[in-house]
Design a protein around this motif. Structure first.
Motif, mmCIF file in Angstrom:
data_model
loop_
_atom_site.group_PDB
_atom_site.id
_atom_site.type_symbol
_atom_site.label_atom_id
_atom_site.label_comp_id
_atom_site.label_asym_id
_atom_site.label_seq_id
_atom_site.Cartn_x
_atom_site.Cartn_y
_atom_site.Cartn_z
ATOM 1 N N ARG A 83 9.420 -10.092 0.079
ATOM 2 C CA ARG A 83 8.754 -8.805 -0.156
ATOM 3 C C ARG A 83 7.962 -8.958 -1.444
ATOM 4 N NH1 ARG A 83 14.394 -6.049 -0.289
ATOM 5 N NH2 ARG A 83 14.593 -8.107 -1.210
ATOM 6 N N VAL A 84 6.659 -8.767 -1.340
ATOM 7 C CA VAL A 84 5.780 -9.081 -2.465
ATOM 8 C C VAL A 84 5.089 -7.817 -2.964
ATOM 9 C CG1 VAL A 84 3.884 -10.526 -3.263
ATOM 10 C CG2 VAL A 84 5.407 -11.365 -1.443
ATOM 11 N N ALA A 103 8.956 -10.981 -5.269
ATOM 12 C CA ALA A 103 7.913 -11.577 -6.108
ATOM 13 C C ALA A 103 6.918 -10.466 -6.421
ATOM 14 C CB ALA A 103 7.213 -12.728 -5.398
ATOM 15 N N ILE A 104 6.185 -10.639 -7.516
ATOM 16 C CA ILE A 104 5.206 -9.626 -7.930
ATOM 17 C C ILE A 104 3.884 -10.323 -8.220
ATOM 18 C CG2 ILE A 104 4.633 -7.888 -9.676
ATOM 19 C CD1 ILE A 104 7.726 -7.623 -10.134
ATOM 20 N N VAL A 105 2.810 -9.742 -7.684
ATOM 21 C CA VAL A 105 1.477 -10.256 -7.960
ATOM 22 C C VAL A 105 0.729 -9.163 -8.717
ATOM 23 C CG1 VAL A 105 -0.694 -11.039 -6.941
ATOM 24 C CG2 VAL A 105 1.479 -11.662 -5.861
ATOM 25 N N LEU A 124 10.888 -12.422 -13.772
ATOM 26 C CA LEU A 124 11.450 -11.139 -14.192
ATOM 27 C C LEU A 124 12.819 -10.952 -13.551
ATOM 28 C CD1 LEU A 124 8.380 -8.718 -13.837
ATOM 29 C CD2 LEU A 124 9.357 -9.646 -15.935
ATOM 30 N N GLY A 125 13.435 -9.809 -13.862
ATOM 31 C CA GLY A 125 14.703 -9.461 -13.206
ATOM 32 C C GLY A 125 15.751 -10.544 -13.361
ATOM 33 N N VAL A 136 12.809 -13.041 -10.122
ATOM 34 C CA VAL A 136 11.612 -12.546 -9.451
ATOM 35 C C VAL A 136 10.349 -13.128 -10.094
ATOM 36 C CG1 VAL A 136 10.349 -10.474 -8.762
ATOM 37 C CG2 VAL A 136 12.845 -10.423 -8.924
ATOM 38 N N PRO A 137 9.702 -14.067 -9.416
ATOM 39 C CA PRO A 137 8.475 -14.638 -9.966
ATOM 40 C C PRO A 137 7.396 -13.573 -10.081
ATOM 41 C CG PRO A 137 9.249 -15.914 -8.077
ATOM 42 C CD PRO A 137 10.077 -14.670 -8.140
ATOM 43 N N VAL A 138 6.664 -13.617 -11.170
ATOM 44 C CA VAL A 138 5.502 -12.748 -11.310
ATOM 45 C C VAL A 138 4.279 -13.631 -11.525
ATOM 46 C CG1 VAL A 138 6.116 -12.300 -13.744
ATOM 47 C CG2 VAL A 138 4.442 -10.862 -12.615
ATOM 48 N N PHE A 139 3.281 -13.388 -10.679
ATOM 49 C CA PHE A 139 2.048 -14.163 -10.729
ATOM 50 C C PHE A 139 0.972 -13.268 -11.332
ATOM 51 C CE2 PHE A 139 4.500 -15.309 -6.967
ATOM 52 C CZ PHE A 139 4.697 -16.673 -7.174
ATOM 53 N N GLY A 140 0.476 -13.637 -12.496
ATOM 54 C CA GLY A 140 -0.574 -12.855 -13.145
ATOM 55 C C GLY A 140 -1.933 -13.463 -12.820
#
Ligand code: AMP
Ligand code: MG
Length: 430
Positions: A179-180, A246-248, A291-292, A296-300
């Protein structure tokens, strides 16, 4: 600047495959199997007819024009105890179990039904000789008991789902699709339908990135637009870290940016964010962190829309595919031929030129650039279907080989549709 390969290994090393979960087959399309599936049953489950016709004894039909008595019928989904005797035929439909004694099935097209004589059950004439075993499907001739039908690491296609059901399996251990969350940051971003104020622009990236996530087969989660405000960015990211894998984000990662996103992510990760300058164009700035509690990978991604897309294709997308257990984490790269000069200036970076790739009638791929190669020109990007890889140097001359990353293999110009081929075949056979 760091090479693309180094940036990728920083990111990919920190995005391992997610733990597998049992998933119902109908929810597992596109997921990667974490365990092999072995069949406990044969498929087909019983000997059956491959055609509509008449079950016959092999010895009876060694010659053409044999006349046989029709003594019973068996439809798909039924069976018969009637054993075929000498000189007998049993009417049978495709998929129906073979009566005992069946040596072949005569196709209906090869059979002439003879007029009934007196009270007898009727008779048929078989128009040609049949080989033993003709038109029979044997139990297990698709899958035998103990066969590994789906190995570990399979990306489940619709056909695999069908195979699983055919062996009676209703769920599988797969790596779940991530879930992104997709977030845009920037005071200038104006979501629809709000009117644009002075200096406002549309938040095109969020919608594009949600689309890229969905197109890759993952579950997009819309995190909205957040203004350049540290507290609000932090609140959204913390909430997202609890419900996303994951977060974009896009925007706020370049050198001259207001350091809201930077400050927030640095704060949330305890300074563990990697702020990269990658030796590529577009998409030089890129940030990555966890994160978290490091889960939780965060892609900036950079804010310019073409950069955001290229950055997704080269870094975030492959990392998400790795999290999803895929072995192939990149879209395909093929060797193509430049239709025109693909000129660039040496600057220490690898350039990814927006090009249209298409098939030639000979079955090779040529590429031509779209007009508009700057990183804000999303319309030109949308016209392209591939990125040509131009290593540092003067570029690639017309006619020379070039590697291209195909972003849309399904719609390459020059590919024939089956309709066109079928029409051509029909013309030939007419
Ligand atoms: P930034 O990386 O925040 O400095 O943004 C670089 C450029 O991309 C600026 O012109 C921004 O207005 C633009 N931009 C940033 N985020 C978005 C977005 N979500 N959609 C469209 N353009 C954006
Ligand atoms: Mg910004």
């Amino acid at each position: 600047m760091i090479p693309l390969a180094e940036a990728r290994s920083i990111v990919l090393d920190r995005c391992p495959p997610r733990p597998p979960v049992w998933t119902p087959v109908d929810a597992a399309l596109g997921c990667v199997t974490a365990r092999p599936v072995v069949s406990a049953v044969p498929v087909p489950p019983f000997d059956n007819s491959a055609v509509d016709g008449y079950a016959v004894r092999a010895a009876d039909v060694r010659t053409a024009h044999v006349v046989l008595d029709e003594v019973a019928a068996v439809m798909a989904g039924t069976s018969t105890d009637r054993v075929l005797g000498d000189g007998e035929a049993i009417r049978i439909m495709t998929g129906a179990p073979l009566p005992a004694g069946t040596g072949a099935v005569a196709m209906i097209e090869d059979v002439e039904v003879l007029p009934a004589v007196g009270g007898s059950g009727g008779a048929i004439r078989v128009g040609r000789a049949l080989a033993a075993g003709e038109n029979l499907r044997r139990a297990g001739d698709d899958i035998v008991v103990g066969q590994e039908v789906v190995p570990t690491g399979t990306v489940l296609s619709p056909a695999h789902i069908g195979v699983l059901v055919s062996v009676g399996v209703d769920g599988v251990e797969v790596v779940p699709r991530p879930r992104v969350g997709v977030l845009s940051t920037g005071d200038e971003l104006t979501p629809l339908p709000e009117p644009l104020g002075p200096g406002g622009i549309r938040d095109s990236n969020r919608h594009m990135l949600l689309g890229l996530v969905g197109q890759a087969g993952f579950d997009p989660i819309d995190l909205g637009v957040v203004p350049d405000d540290e507290e609000r960015v932090a609140a959204v990211l913390q909430d997202a870290a609890m419900r996303c894998d994951a977060i974009v984000t896009s925007g706020g990662v370049s050198v001259g940016d207001r350091d809201v996103v930077k400050a927030t992510l640095d704060g949330l990760t305890g300074g563990a964010m990697r702020w990269m300058q990658i030796a590529i164009r577009p998409a030089k700035p890129f940030a990555f962190g966890l994160l978290g509690e490091g889960r939780v990978p965060v892609f900036g991604l950079p804010g310019n829309p073409v950069s955001a897309l290229v950055s997704f294709e080269l870094l975030a997308g492959p990392a998400l595919r790795r999290m999803a257990g895929r072995h192939r984490i990149d879209r395909p790269v093929v060797r193509a031929r430049a239709a025109t000069n693909l000129i660039r200036r040496p600057d220490g970076k690898v350039h990814f030129a927006r090009v249209v790739a298409g098939w030639t009638p000979e079955g090779s791929i040529t590429v031509a650039p779209v007009p508009g190669q700057q990183s804000h020109q999303l319309h030109a990007m949308a016209e392209a279907n591939a990125l040509a890889v131009l290593p540092d140097g003067p570029g690639v001359a017309a006619g020379d080989a070039v590697h291209v990353l195909l972003l849309d293999v399904e719609h390459l110009p020059g590919a024939l549709g089956i309709g066109g081929v079928v029409d051509a075949l029909t013309g030939e056979t007419a």
